[in-house]
Every structure is written in structure tokens, then in C-alpha cells.
Enzyme design. Structure first.
Site, short mmCIF file in Angstrom:
data_model
loop_
_atom_site.label_atom_id
_atom_site.label_comp_id
_atom_site.label_asym_id
_atom_site.label_seq_id
_atom_site.Cartn_x
_atom_site.Cartn_y
_atom_site.Cartn_z
N ASP B 25 0.87 -1.16 0.00
CA ASP B 25 0.00 0.00 0.00
C ASP B 25 0.92 1.22 0.00
O ASP B 25 1.50 1.56 1.02
CB ASP B 25 -0.90 -0.04 1.24
N LYS B 87 2.88 11.25 -3.30
CA LYS B 87 1.83 10.61 -4.12
C LYS B 87 0.99 11.65 -4.85
O LYS B 87 0.47 11.40 -5.93
CB LYS B 87 0.96 9.75 -3.21
N GLU B 184 -7.25 0.48 -4.54
CA GLU B 184 -7.26 0.41 -3.08
C GLU B 184 -8.61 -0.05 -2.50
O GLU B 184 -8.63 -0.95 -1.67
CB GLU B 184 -6.82 1.76 -2.49
N ASP B 206 -13.26 5.14 0.87
CA ASP B 206 -11.83 5.15 1.18
C ASP B 206 -11.28 6.58 1.13
O ASP B 206 -11.04 7.13 0.06
CB ASP B 206 -11.11 4.24 0.17
#
Lengths: 175, 622
Positions: B25, B87, B184, B206
Site C-alpha cells: 500500500d 503521491k 485500493e 476510502d
């Protein structure tokens, strides 16, 4: 893999409009469970490529057959009937479509949720009738009924679009 | 009743060596690595027992590089060279990045993707991410004691092609064999679904540090099917921190801040946000480098108020995803909460209210994605047992299309199409005698090209001169199981074939990546050489095993001549495998792959016929 095979043959199903939705889904899952790239990820390049081609093909077939309108369009395509070149639509139908489209714009402007929902229901009901008609037109033999089916398909393309517009309008009033 | 035993293609009937595979992850705030050990998915910790690795990379003086907690300690001291939340920059240009003015980095606008100027030179976000991945890879190899067969790396479902490609490039740079990029929320659904034997319609909400995803899934026995997905790839916990940060500045009436003060205040803002999860009020006190002293109190109510629009920004895509799936709120059996940011009470409340049910919080929102990814990695590496076999069907989050006349978008593959998917469309020339055509590939839902993301622009040349409208140019899109796109175009009317094939790339060309990889190798070339050889050997072993399994099961599909040819290729590979000539191994693998191509095709056909013969897989596979 035989790429000339049609989508119905791929799933070993009869070539017709009427289909059992859950059976189609079951077959899709059965086949995909064997050809999906995830099942071949640990194998050689050649096999992985093959899996991707197969899964792509199976996905395409399922997506086409799953929705009644695209299934009908596909059947007509197989029968060599060009939906785009279908006969002109009844003036009455076109008039009503225009009126409704206008109405959607106005209701949307005014934020008339209840009226939009009412129109949504009414249109849905009408479309249900159309789909029933489509089934008898497509699953009956003969060229004449194919051409009639092409007319219904063209009308349904309009109606599906309008339904989408009502959904958009409803969504916009919510935001 | 005893049923006939037929194994799945590729599934070994003989026990084979367990292949080490991990799920990673790669988060905005924290990253994790997990693996399956004796049938259980576990997160791997560092030597101090910490499972989270802060996604922070610090390029220190004299070439000292630190990652994680160590790097975090440099944040306030050397903000310019300490990269956090990288990210958010993956596959993004300067204009795409929110609050860029408050960031302490020295950004350089570059083709496709932004670059950062650091004390260690100009770095691409791909390189920075690769540093995080390298640490996780080393952690996994130390824990597992062997070469990794591969990794599943998770990406936000709403990541576009540019962001996905950048993630894959980062993994490549870190020396990881990417088994799959996995969305994800889908990873979370796997972990949740397998743990709870859940069936029905589930929504996965999420909210991470920098991204928001909503996915609607249909869980049935052995199948995880994503029906629709939506989100915002630039919305996350960071934005809540930023709201608090702005609020503090306003409350304390602060002067413009230095970079280190800004970083310090942002950290305090985040701490206050986290404190409010369990308390009604958070005290914020800090002495800034400027000498100013901040002493304010933030209440839960105030926090909710200043972040209300952010919460709302997650609800709109949620409703849209439901609509795309053709479902109403009442049809949703459960809402799984994922990502550290879902701990915020106002999020829990808003989601509960929208779905009219209590959200499910029985999994650790920080770990669930990595755990799900590990399960998928284990399966993809070929370690599955028959009772833990399941299939994942995922979708692309955004429509893919082409630019047509007048700057309009023509959609070729609509969003929420199940992958892998391919679609082709024909276009024609605009002018008489036109011999070239620009093909501009875009991603997004808007009508105007300018509002969509440009993925690639290439030219098809060598179209024979014809009248306008006479040429037929077929443009084909293929999206693979990672959600990555390739495009090809050809002219159909003439015998002469003009053909181009592109994989959109974002700022990093294959050459650049090769260069970076080489650079890495020269640092420890001997080691790198041995590693590459060992990896080739593992790969060859895998291929041999798979071939032998296939031969044991379906030798009847081959003629004697074909069988003899495959056997000789197998023997050749076995012979070079014991040596240390990596090229020879690669070449022998390629030959064997080619020799077994037709065999594989026949096996696949047979397998499909069996699938259609009416028996369920679960019945066959006892």
C-alpha cells in the site's frame, strides 16, 4: 480462440433477444474465472497475452448481451440490418420527445424534483412497453419484423438518452 | 458422490515451492507491506516492530538518504529536501497540484510530470516513490528470506492512466516485479469480504491522506465484482489539515510564514485533527521560528464547520457511483470504511446518514488495503489452494477517448467498463490528400478536450492520399488488467498499412527509466548482477513448472511432433538454468514460451468448453 464466433455462441446461448439474465451472468463468471489474466499471472508471457485476449473478448460479449438495448442492436447487426438507416420516426413520437426534452430543461431550471421524478416514472413505463414489443419483433422470424425492431431500437435510443438527461437533472437539483 | 477432479489451467496439481509475493500500500501519508503466511495475511514490521512506514523521503547533505520515521525528523529542519505526500505529485503537472504555493519544495515544471529540485539533484516523483518502495522491498526480503516473485501495488481507484503508469514506473525503478496494480478500495473489499464471508452489495468509502475513492461492489461466492467507482484523486486528510492550518493563521493573525514555520504549523494542525477524533476540543500551542506564539483551541463543532465542504466533496461522487451502478441506497448491504481519514467523526456521521446505516469499522483502516493486496499477490504468484480461489473483476474509473474536430471528445471506452477491455472506432480524414493524422488520446468525462486529461498525442503517417472522408482509420484502445492503456491506429482501405502503437508515458521515457536503473546498478554492480541472474532463474523455474503441469494434464492435446519440440525447449532451458548466463536463460525462456503458445491456446479453449458444459467450478474443483 475463434474470433469469428458471435457473442451468443461464445456463451453457448441461443441467438435471440429473450435471455435469462442470471444464467447469462453465471456463464460469464464461469468462463471468466478460467480465462481471466489473474488466473494466468504466474505463467509465461504467451499465456498471459492469451488470457488478456480471451478476457477482453468475454467482457465485450457480456457487456453487449447484458443490456437489452445493446443486445437488440447486436442482433440486428448480426441480421445485417443497419439501425442508423432505419425508416424515419413517426412525427408524433418526435414531437413528444421534443416536448419532454423541453419540459426536462424547464423542470431542471425550476428545481421541480417531484415533476422530474413523475416524468421519469412515466418514461420508464413507456420504455418497458417498448422492450416488450422489441422482444416479439426480434424473436419472431422474418425480415419485416427485423425492420420493425430497428424502428423500436431507434426510438429506444432516444428514450434512453432522455432518461439519462432526467437523471442528470435530478442529480443537479440535489447538489 | 465422488466428482471428477479437474484442476484450473496453470494450477499445479503437484506441490510446488511457495513463491514470495507481497502487497504494498503506497500511501500518501504512510506505506505498508504485507504478505500471506500460512494462509494468513500479515503486515510486515520493521526491526522496531513498526508496521507503518511514513511516506517521507529526505535527501540529506553529503548524499545521505533517509526514508520513513528518520526522514520525518528532518521535516521542520529541512523542508525543501524532505518530501512528504509525494503521491500527490505522481503523474501531475504544476497546475494540477493544490496549495502548491504553501509547499516548501523547489518545483520544476517538466513535460508530463513535475520535478523537484533537491540537494541530491532534480528528482521526479517516480524516483522519490521508488525510494519508499525500496525500503519496503528490503523489509519484505529480510522477513521472508528470499527473492520476491512479485508485488501487487495498490493505487487509488480514481487514479488516471498517468498516475497509474507513474506508480508502475516507480515499482520498476525499485526493482519490483509488478504482478498487478490493484485499486485500493477493491483491495479493502477483498480483505473485508474474505474475512467476513460477505455477500451482497457493498460500498467501500476510502478516504486517505491525499485521495478519495468510492467503489460499489457485488460480492458473491468467489467473485468480487466492481460495479462502479468514483472519487477525487486530489482530496484527502491533507486537505483537512490545510483547513485547520488556515484557520489557525486567521485566528492567531499570523504574518506570512517561513517554510519551516509552515511545515511546523501543518504538523500541529494534523495533530489537532487527530486529537479531535477522541476529544471534544484540541488545544493548539506552538512557538514559531518568527517568535510569534500561537495558543488557540479548536472545537469539534468548529472543525466540522470549516471542513463541511470537504465532506460534501466526498458525498457527490458517492451518489454518482451508486447511480452508475444502477442502485439505490437501500440496496447497499454494508459500507466499509477505509483510510485513516475515515476516523474523523464528521465523516462517520455523514456516511452513516447518506447510507442510512452504521458504517463498518471492524477492520484497521490503515492496514486493510495492504492486507487485501497481499492476498491478491499470493494468488497471482500461483500460491492458491483450491479453497481460497476467487476472482476479481475491476473497472476503469474514467472514460477514455479521442479528440475530434472542434476540440470535442469522442468517448471510446466509457468509465466503469470491466477490464481488460478493448474497443475500436473508425475515423476519417478531414482534407483531400491528407497523409497524416494526429491522434490525441484523453481521459475524462467532459465534452471539451480542454477539460479532460491529455494522455498521449501521436501521429499516424503514410496514409495514401485520398479524397476527404475516404480514408478509414481504425483506432484501437486496449486497457489491460492493471487499468493501463495502449493505443494503436491503422489505415484500412489501402493495402498499405500505416500503423502506430503507443503506450502513453508521462515525463519518464523508457530510456530514462533504463538509465536510472543502470545508475542504481553501478553503485553495487556485482550485487545487482547476481540479483538479476537469480531473478531470471526464479522466473525460468516458474515457467518450467507451469509447462510440466500443463503437459501432465493435457499432453493429449499435442501431436508427437509438437510434444517433442516442447520437450527439447524444456531440456534447453534446464541446461542453461544451472549456468550463470542470464541472456541464455532469457533466450531459452522466450523459445519455450513460443513453443507452448499454441498448446496454451488449445488448453484455454478446452477450459472454456468445460466451463460451459454446465457444471459449476465449485462442483468440479473438490
Amino acid at each position: 480462440m475463434d474470433f469469428s464466433q458471435d457473442h451468443f455462441a461464445l456463451f453457448d446461448l441461443p441467438r435471440r433477444y429473450a435471455q435469462d439474465k442470471s444464467e447469462l451472468e453465471r456463464l460469464y463468471h464461469e468462463v471468466l474465472a478460467r480465462v481471466h489474466p489473474d488466473k494466468h499471472a504466474h505463467l509465461g508471457d504467451a499465456q498471459r497475452r492469451l488470457a488478456m485476449q480471451w478476457a477482453t473478448r468475454v467482457n465485450e460479449a457480456y457487456q453487449t448481451l447484458r443490456r437489452p438495448l445493446s443486445r437488440a442492436q447486436y442482433l440486428l447487426q448480426l441480421a445485417g440490418v443497419d439501425v442508423e438507416k432505419a425508416r424515419s420516426m413517426p412525427a408524433e413520437f418526435l414531437m413528444q420527445q421534443m416536448e419532454w426534452r423541453q419540459a426536462v430543461a424547464e423542470m431542471s431550471e425550476a428545481g421541480a424534483v417531484a415533476e422530474l421524478e413523475k416524468l421519469h416514472r412515466r418514461l420508464k413505463q413507456e420504455m418497458e412497453e417498448q422492450y416488450k414489443r422489441l422482444q416479439s419483433q426480434l424473436d419472431a422470424a422474418g425480415d419485416a419484423s427485423f425492420h420493425a425492431a430497428a424502428d423500436t431500437v431507434r426510438q429506444l435510443m432516444f428514450q434512453e438518452k432522455l432518461l439519462g438527461e432526467i437523471d442528470d437533472a435530478l442529480e443537479a437539483t440535489e447538489a | 458422490m465422488a466428482l471428477l477432479q479437474i484442476s484450473e489451467p496453470g494450477e499445479s496439481t503437484a506441490p510446488h515451492e511457495h513463491r514470495f509475493a507481497v502487497g504494498i500500500d503506497l500511501g500518501t501519508t504512510n506505506s505498508l507491506v504485507a504478505t500471506v503466511r500460512s494462509g494468513m495475511s500479515v503486515v510486515l514490521s520493521d526491526e522496531l516492530g513498526r508496521s507503518l512506514l511514513p511516506s517521507v523521503v529526505c535527501y540529506g547533505p553529503q548524499g545521505v538518504l533517509s526514508v520513513g520515521f528518520e526522514a520525518q525528523t528532518h521535516q521542520a529542519v529541512d523542508p525543501k529536501n524532505t518530501i512528504v505526500s509525494v503521491k500527490r505529485f505522481m503523474g501531475r503537472g504544476v497546475k494540477d497540484i493544490a496549495h502548491i504555493e504553501t509547499m516548501p519544495y523547489d518545483f520544476i515544471e517538466a513535460e508530463g510530470m513535475v520535478r523537484l529540485r533537491t540537494v541530491a539533484g532534480v528528482k521526479s516523483p517516480v524516483e522519490v516513490s521508488a525510494e519508499i518502495l525500496k525500503v519496503l522491498k528490503a523489509r519484505a526480503e529480510a522477513a521472508l528470506g528470499g527473492v520476491l516473485a512479485g508485488a501487487v501495488i495498490t493505487v487509488p481507484a480514481y487514479f488516471d492512466d498517468a498516475q497509474r503508469q507513474a506508480t508502475k514506473d516507480a515499482a520498476l525503478l525499485a526493482g519490483l516485479n509488478v504482478l498487478r496494480l490493484l485499486n485500493e478500495p477493491t483491495a479493502a473489499a477483498i480483505a473485508y469480504g474474505l474475512d467476513n464471508a460477505a455477500e451482497g452489495i457493498y460500498a467501500v468509502y476510502d478516504l486517505g491522506g491525499g485521495t478519495f475513492d468510492i467503489s460499489i461492489l457485488k460480492l458473491s461466492k468467489g467473485i468480487f465484482e466492481v460495479l462502479s467507482t468514483g472519487g477525487d484523486s486530489a482530496l484527502g486528510g491533507d486537505d483537512f489539515d490545510h483547513r485547520v492550518y488556515c484557520w489557525i493563521i486567521e485566528q492567531a493573525d499570523l504574518q506570512p510564514l517561513s517554510h519551516s514555520d509552515a511545515r511546523l504549523l501543518l504538523t500541529r494542525a494534523r495533530e489537532a485533527k487527530e486529537y479531535l477524533t477522541y476529544h471534544g476540543e484540541a488545544p493548539i500551542t506552538v512557538r514559531l521560528g518568527s517568535g510569534e506564539y500561537v495558543d488557540v483551541k479548536l472545537s469539534t463543532e468548529k472543525f466540522s464547520e470549516i471542513t463541511r465542504t470537504l465532506v460534501q466533496k466526498t458525498l457527490t461522487p458517492t451518489k454518482k457511483a451508486l447511480r452508475d451502478a444502477g442502485l439505490s441506497v437501500a440496496e447497499v448491504n454494508g459500507v466499509v470504511m477505509v483510510g485513516g481519514s475515515t476516523r474523523m467523526p464528521q465523516i462517520q456521521h455523514a456516511v452513516g446518514e447518506l447510507f442510512n446505516q452504521e458504517p463498518l469499522n471492524n477492520l484497521d483502516p490503515d492496514k486493510v488495503v495492504a492486507l487485501g493486496a497481499a492476498t491478491q499477490a499470493n494468488l497471482l504468484a500461483g500460491n492458491r489452494a483450491s479453497n481460497e480461489d476467487w476472482l476479481l473483476l475491476d473497472v476503469i474509473p474514467l472514460s477514455l477517448g479521442l479528440e475530434t474536430m472542434g476540440g470535442l471528445t469522442e468517448k471510446i471506452i466509457p468509465r466503469n467498463s470491466t477490464i481488460p477491455v478493448a474497443r475500436a472506432q473508425e475515423f476519417t480524414t478531414f482534407k483531400d490528400g491528407q497523409t497524416a493524422m494526429v491522434i490525441h488520446v484523453v481521459q475524462g468525462e467532459r465534452e471539451l478536450i480542454a477539460d479532460c486529461r491529455s494522455l498521449a498525442r501521436f501521429e499516424l503517417r503514410g496514409i495514401p492520399p485520398m479524397a476527404a472522408g475516404a480514408a478509414r482509420i481504425r483506432v484501437s484502445f486496449q486497457v489491460d488488467a492493471d487499468g493501463l492503456l495502449s493505443v494503436s491506429a491503422r489505415e484500412l482501405t489501402s493495402g498499405h498499412e500505416a500503423r502506430v502503437e503507443v503506450k502513453p508515458s508521462y515525463g519518464l521515457s523508457d530510456d530514462e527509466i533504463a538509465g536510472m536503473l543502470k545508475e542504481g546498478f553501478t553503485h553495487a554492480s556485482e550485487d545487482a548482477f547476481r540479483r538479476a541472474l537469480r531473478e531470471a532463474q526464479v522466473e525460468a523455474q516458474r515457467l518450467l513448472e507451469a509447462t510440466q503441469t500443463a503437459l501432465a494434464e493435457d499432453a493429449g492435446l499435442l501431436s508427437m511432433l509438437e510434444r517433442a519440440h516442447i520437450d527439447s525447449c524444456v531440456a534447453r532451458l534446464q541446461a542453461v538454468l544451472v549456468g550463470d548466463d542470464r541472456r541464455a536463460i532469457d533466450a531459452a525462456m522466450a523459445t519455450l514460451n513460443q513453443a507452448t503458445g499454441e498448446f496454451a491456446a488449445r488448453r484455454m479453449n478446452q477450459s472454456v468448453r468445460r466451463a460451459l458444459s454446465g457444471r459449476k467450478i465449485s462442483e468440479i474443483q473438490i
